[in-house]
Write an enzyme that holds these catalytic residues in place. Structure first.
Site, PDB file in Angstrom:
ATOM      1  N   ASP A 108      10.580   6.576   5.057  1.00  0.00           N
ATOM      2  CA  ASP A 108       9.153   6.302   5.212  1.00  0.00           C
ATOM      3  C   ASP A 108       8.758   6.244   6.682  1.00  0.00           C
ATOM      4  O   ASP A 108       9.505   5.764   7.529  1.00  0.00           O
ATOM      5  CB  ASP A 108       8.836   4.963   4.534  1.00  0.00           C
ATOM      6  CG  ASP A 108       7.379   4.591   4.615  1.00  0.00           C
ATOM      7  OD1 ASP A 108       6.554   5.322   4.026  1.00  0.00           O
ATOM      8  OD2 ASP A 108       7.052   3.579   5.255  1.00  0.00           O
ATOM      9  N   GLU A 140       9.313  11.551   5.750  1.00  0.00           N
ATOM     10  CA  GLU A 140       7.854  11.535   5.715  1.00  0.00           C
ATOM     11  C   GLU A 140       7.408  11.606   7.174  1.00  0.00           C
ATOM     12  O   GLU A 140       7.400  10.604   7.887  1.00  0.00           O
ATOM     13  CB  GLU A 140       7.317  10.258   5.070  1.00  0.00           C
ATOM     14  CG  GLU A 140       5.792  10.307   4.935  1.00  0.00           C
ATOM     15  CD  GLU A 140       5.136   8.938   4.882  1.00  0.00           C
ATOM     16  OE1 GLU A 140       3.987   8.872   4.426  1.00  0.00           O
ATOM     17  OE2 GLU A 140       5.750   7.950   5.300  1.00  0.00           O
TER      18      GLU A 140
END
Length: 734
Positions: free
Chosen positions: A415, A468
């Site tokens: 993330d 990401e």
């Protein structure tokens, strides 16, 4: 600690013949204040003139005796919970302590008669930040040590004056269990006999400023159910049944394999289900729809449910809201046995400021940078990790390995990578300091990501890491030995934003935004991409996927289906968030999850929602059976535009090619009109084409404008009917 059976005859023995030498005042004061670095030098058994001195620290005890060879010898009270005495022995014997409290007598081995239960190699690797199985060295480990069962507690707290173990077994008072410092490593250790699985505990830390506070174990492998915050002693007992999956998951590189992902928020997918109950439903559902993988939003423990797991306090513990760590293993095992890979969201960019967790862990910045300009994340009100500190990097790298080795995770989606890479991320001038080269790149974060990726790929064959990352950072999926970050795949945020932007326009205006659908092919092979329609795109006012589409309900559903057909045919892997597979119209909420009632036939679900779900099932089926759609995702030779400039028509047509050259033709018509006799150029060597998927088919809820007959080329072109707001796939037929 076992309660002694007082019905048995009391052991007898000689009284202590001498008092133990007194503790020096400074040692005594630091021991009682929880500030002593070596309590084992003061407590336990030690040779002295006249025999062996025994000293125990047992606050609130009425009496303490030493039991040697079945005989009890009462120790004298020194006050403040200290008891001592000397036995005329030549060597330190095997002994236990018999402690009398108001509720009775308790007998247990003395924690201070044991050698360190952590080896020199472990300490060396911890000091150097290279312990790739750090969870086996730090935390709470049930074990047998020197023939006695108990739990070894270890914690890294280099700035602390003292550390003690506190738990339900000490009434949350750490006075009786001070830990010893293991030198320059910054590690504190104590083996506590009689403590086993299920015991709740924390570390009571005395900072160098004199403050005292309780902290959850950073390496805890199990926690209490939030909002309770204690760590829990645990061990793994699950017997895996996925040997075949693990042996073959890496047979084909992920870039050359089918890879379609169903993203799931476990607590709300079927609200109220435990890990084991989810194992009865989720694998069957995902297998029926044909997805190759599930991606679990973060499962590491987090105190605030609406954070969806992205503010982690216990990086090594699965959330206890849904069950035990073995229960999660059971779910992952069930998914593997159903032929489904498991990807886990992983959050190494930042952590929350809860005062019982990682923040200022030993009274000073430890996991976070000491510079406040670097420590705080401006967007999320959290701390960033200090990627320049080797022990912190080790904590995170080992954590990535932990999930892969201990839970058989097949992939880590990392993330917020962009927020890690740039020193000036969401910061104005004056709020950040350039790197040594004067640039804005966070060189420590780059080194960490490279180390994490290289370590995971080396230790866990068949695992894929996914970034990401939303910027133009060069080499996110380039191998580390070539200067890249080393990820296997990267989310294509540009494709997602551009394509959703195009779809949000009324069809009459889409011709002015045609390039938003074609621009992705300019950079499609710069990285190895995943096309994500994730949870982030269907919350907080962004609307569900079908609700982003313009027009009435029929047009919205048609656009939704056409878009999915375009997405599945586009180069790159696919990811779809739960609920979007059946065109849920409402935004997702973690409080109740997908609107499963929409699939009830009583609500007309066959046309409206079941039809869309049937389309997703067929998309995945044809996708997996057609190598042209996945075998050359990272090879420019696997794609060719047929029509890329038909802006006036809102039409896109392209060919995908497998390694052996076999093609698939994908045609999308994002206009609400039927286009009959639409002519397209096709490869000369294909004698005829057959429609294998049409998003306008009646069974999906469409108008059933199809091409039922084989299409034979004439002069290198075929003529077909394009249904409105639909995508059509065609393959060679002989």
């Amino acid at each position: 600690m076992a309660l002694r059976d007082t019905s048995l005859p009391e052991p007898s023995g000689p009284a202590l013949c001498a008092s133990a030498p007194s503790l020096e005042a400074g040692d005594r004061e630091r021991l009682l204040a929880g500030r002593h670095h070596d309590p084992h030098a003061l407590l336990g058994a030690h040779p002295v003139a006249g025999g062996i001195a025994f000293r125990a620290l047992r606050p609130y005890a009425r009496a303490v005796s030493v039991v040697v060879a079945g005989e009890r010898h009462k120790l004298a009270s020194e006050g403040d919970g200290l008891f001592s005495g000397v036995l005329p022995l030549a060597a330190i014997p095997e002994y236990t302590l018999l402690v009398t409290y108001a509720d009775g007598e308790h007998e247990a081995a003395d924690p201070y008669r044991f050698l360190p239960a952590l080896g020199e190699l472990d300490l060396h690797l911890v000091r150097e930040g290279r312990h790739e199985q750090l969870w086996k060295a730090l935390g709470a480990e049930p074990m047998t040590h020197q023939g006695v069962t108990g739990t070894r507690f270890t914690v890294w707290a280099p700035n602390a004056q003292g550390v003690r173990v506190a738990g339900e077994f000490t009434c949350w008072d750490g006075t009786a269990l001070p830990m010893r410092s293991l030198g320059a490593s910054g590690v504190w250790e104590l083996f506590v006999p009689g403590i086993g699985e299920g015991a709740r505990y924390k570390f009571e830390i005395t900072s160098r400023y004199g403050g005292r506070f309780l902290k959850a174990d950073p390496m805890a492998r199990r926690t209490e159910v939030p909002p309770a915050t204690a760590s829990v002693v645990t061990a793994a007992h699950h017997e895996w049944g996925d040997a075949e999956w693990m042996a073959h998951r890496g047979d084909t590189p992920v870039h050359e394999a089918p890879f379609s992902v169903y993203e799931v928020h476990l607590p709300s997918w079927r609200a109220g289900l435990t890990y084991r109950q989810l194992a009865e439903e989720l694998p069957a559902y995902v297998k029926d729809l044909g997805f190759t993988h599930v991606e679990l939003m973060p499962v590491a423990e987090h105190p605030y449910g609406p954070s969806w797991g992205y503010q982690v306090t216990s990086y090594y513990a699965p959330t206890s809201r849904l069950g035990t760590p073995d229960d999660l293993r059971f779910l992952i095992d069930a998914l593997h046995r159903a032929g489904i890979g498991v990807i886990m969201d992983w959050v190494p960019a930042h952590f929350p400021k809860d005062d019982w967790a990682l923040a200022r862990f030993d009274g000073d910045p430890l996991y976070e940078p000491g510079d406040s300009r670097r420590a705080e994340h401006p967007d999320w009100g959290t701390y960033e990790f200090d990627f320049g500190r080797v022990e912190v990097r080790n904590f995170l790298v080992a954590n990535a390995v932990y999930w892969c080795e201990e839970f058989h995770i097949d992939g880590l989606r990392v993330d917020a990578v962009a927020s890690m890479l740039y020193l000036d991320y969401s910061r104005d001038s004056g709020q950040w300091t350039p790197n040594v080269h004067g640039g804005r790149e966070d060189l420590d974060a780059v080194a960490f990501l490279q180390e994490m990726n290289a370590t995971v790929y080396r230790r866990a064959p068949g695992v894929v890491t996914i970034a990401e990352e939303s910027t133009a950072w060069d080499g996110v999926t380039r191998p580390t030995d070539g200067g890249g970050l080393g990820f296997g795949l990267k989310w294509n945020m540009g494709w997602m934003h551009d394509s959703l932007g195009y779809m949000s326009h009324e069809p009459v205006h889409r011709k002015y935004h045609h390039n938003e659908m074609t621009f992705s092919m300019v950079y499609a092979y710069s990285e190895n991409y995943v096309l994500p329609i994730s949870h982030d795109e269907v919350v907080h006012g962004k609307r569900a996927l079908v609700s982003k589409m313009p027009g009435d309900w029929w047009q919205q559903r048609a656009d939704h289906r056409a878009y999915l057909g375009f997405m599945w045919a586009h180069p790159g892997k696919q990811l779809l968030f739960m609920g979007q597979e059946f065109a849920q119209g409402a935004e997702w909420s973690e409080t109740h999850g997908p609107d499963w009632w929409l699939l009830d036939p009583a609500y007309g679900a066959e046309a409206d929602h079941r039809g869309v779900r049937d389309l997703v099932r067929d998309l995945n089926t044809v996708y997996r059976d057609t190598p042209a759609l996945w075998q050359r995702d990272i090879d420019p030779a696997g794609f060719r535009w047929v029509v890329g400039d038909a802006a006036e028509d809102n039409v896109f047509a392209f060919l995908r090619f497998a390694a052996d050259g076999s093609p698939l033709l994908a045609v999308s018509n994002f206009s609400p009109v039927v286009r009959a006799d639409y002519r397209l150029s096709v490869p000369d060597e294909v004698p005829a084409w057959r429609e294998v998927l049409n998003t306008d088919a009646a069974r999906y809820g469409g108008g059933d404008v199809t091409n039922p007959d084989d299409l034979k080329p004439e002069s290198g072109r075929i003529s077909l009917t394009l249904p409105p707001l639909a995508t059509v796939w065609l393959t060679p037929f002989q």
